[in-house]
Design an enzyme around this catalytic site. Structure first.
Site, PDB file in Angstrom:
ATOM      1  N   CYS A 115       0.820  -1.312  -0.144  1.00 45.76           N
ATOM      2  CA  CYS A 115       0.045   0.034  -0.032  1.00 45.76           C
ATOM      3  C   CYS A 115       0.777   1.322   0.152  1.00 45.76           C
ATOM      4  CB  CYS A 115      -0.937  -0.108   1.150  1.00 45.76           C
ATOM      5  SG  CYS A 115      -2.041  -1.537   1.307  1.00 45.76           S
ATOM      6  N   HIS A 252      -3.167   6.688   2.488  1.00 41.94           N
ATOM      7  CA  HIS A 252      -3.527   5.601   1.837  1.00 41.94           C
ATOM      8  C   HIS A 252      -5.116   5.343   2.425  1.00 41.94           C
ATOM      9  CE1 HIS A 252      -4.396   1.318   0.940  1.00 41.94           C
ATOM     10  NE2 HIS A 252      -3.922   0.944   2.433  1.00 41.94           N
ATOM     11  N   ASN A 282     -10.473  -0.248  -0.375  1.00 45.33           N
ATOM     12  CA  ASN A 282      -8.978  -0.306  -0.152  1.00 45.33           C
ATOM     13  C   ASN A 282      -8.297  -0.789  -1.345  1.00 45.33           C
ATOM     14  OD1 ASN A 282      -6.347  -0.847   0.240  1.00 45.33           O
ATOM     15  ND2 ASN A 282      -6.735  -1.480   2.591  1.00 45.33           N
TER      16      ASN A 282
END
Length: 331
Positions: A115, A252, A282
């Site tokens: 990520c 993020h 996500n």
């Protein structure tokens, strides 16, 4: 940090057509729309078709960049793709992009920083350009996490979606965009978020070899909320600015509740946070460019704004950047 000679000049994104709503997930596992929204802030996520892979999403994002800013990529001299879900172990995704656009002379590499991959890619691109090795770099963050998600696990399947974002980073000595960086790793925490490959052990601990992403969400949450605000503080200190002087914070988009906790500890109002989590879930390395694009479409992010991008995740790795946003405003 060495005085930058690079800035971001264009951005493009792409998400697949298929929408998976919270109501769809209610049919798969024991969950509810109310439960998901309360704990994650997520309402929808996009899912790649069976025949769609990271290279396909990446290529569509680059096309979007070219159309939006009326630019070409045939003179790009390096392609970097941040992804945890490549089409193949090799050839790399970057080489698939090179082939798709017929770029004659370019380097190509994939970055594995989960990520944090997109911000790692920007950091490396800035270094390569500032150091004089390259002049125009394509940085892509793209994932097809749905292909490694266990849709019988209610704790993880509600979280993840697919998407891609691409930016051009170009040499500009007069108006550089990179101000400060903050990068680090906590490898001991790698056991909390993994997807197995050749080895089925980590530090003598047996791993789940299901073919799916495995996450200890509680531990990752605690680590991020403890570490990211400290990193933001370091960036502001390096840049010589106060939190109130920052225009936008783009972490993020792991989980909206996590972002709220991070923003509160970093003394940044949530009104200044740009996210992509509500309708994309996500998307790991793609989440920050998707959030930037959302900010542009909503008329928030403007050329010249001071922005912190902060990626964090598997590794456990993190990479934050303080930037002056360089891409021209779209009319």
């Amino acid at each position: 940090m060495l005085q930058s000679k690079a800035r971001i000049t264009a951005i493009g994104t792409y998400v697949p057509d298929k929408v998976m709503s919270n109501a769809d997930l209610e049919k798969l596992v024991d969950t509810s729309d109310e439960w998901i929204v309360q704990r994650t802030g997520m309402r929808e996520r996009r899912i790649a078709a069976p025949e769609q892979f990271v290279s396909d999403l990446s290529i569509r994002a680059v096309h979007n960049l070219m159309e939006a800013y009326n630019v070409q990529v045939q003179d790009v001299d390096m392609i970097m793709v941040a992804t945890s879900t490549p089409d193949y172990h090799f050839p790399n995704v970057a080489s698939r992009i090179q082939d798709a656009f017929g770029i004659r002379q370019t380097g190509s590499l994939d970055l594995g920083a989960a990520c944090a991959g997109f911000t790692y890619g920007l950091h490396v691109a800035n270094g390569l350009i500032t150091g004089g090795l390259h002049r125009k770099i394509l940085v892509v963050g793209a994932e097809t996490l749905s292909k490694i998600t266990d849709y019988t696990d209610r704790t993880t399947c509600i979280l993840f979606g697919d998407g891609a974002g691409a930016v051009l980073v170009e040499r500009d000595e007069q108006n550089p965009g990179f101000i400060a960086s903050d990068i680090g790793t906590d490898g001991a925490g790698g056991i909390h978020l993994y997807h197995t490959a050749l080895s089925k052990k980590m530090n003598d601990t047996e791993l789940s070899d299901s073919g799916h992403l495995v996450q200890n969400g509680r531990e990752v949450y605690k680590w991020a909320v403890r570490n990211v605000p400290a990193g933001v503080e370091r960036l502001l200190e390096q840049g010589g600015i106060q939190p109130e002087q920052l225009d936008w914070f783009v972490p993020h988009s792991a989980n909206l509740r996590m972002i709220e906790s991070i923003a509160e500890k970093a003394a940044i109002p949530m009104e200044k946070a740009l996210t992509s989590v509500e309708y994309n879930g996500n998307t790991s390395a793609a989440s920050i460019p998707l959030a930037l694009q959302t900010g542009i479409k909503e008329g928030k992010l403007k050329q010249g704004d001071r922005v912190i991008l902060y990626g964090f995740g598997g590794g456990l790795t993190y990479a934050g950047l303080l930037l002056t946003w360089g891409a021209p405003d779209l009319q």
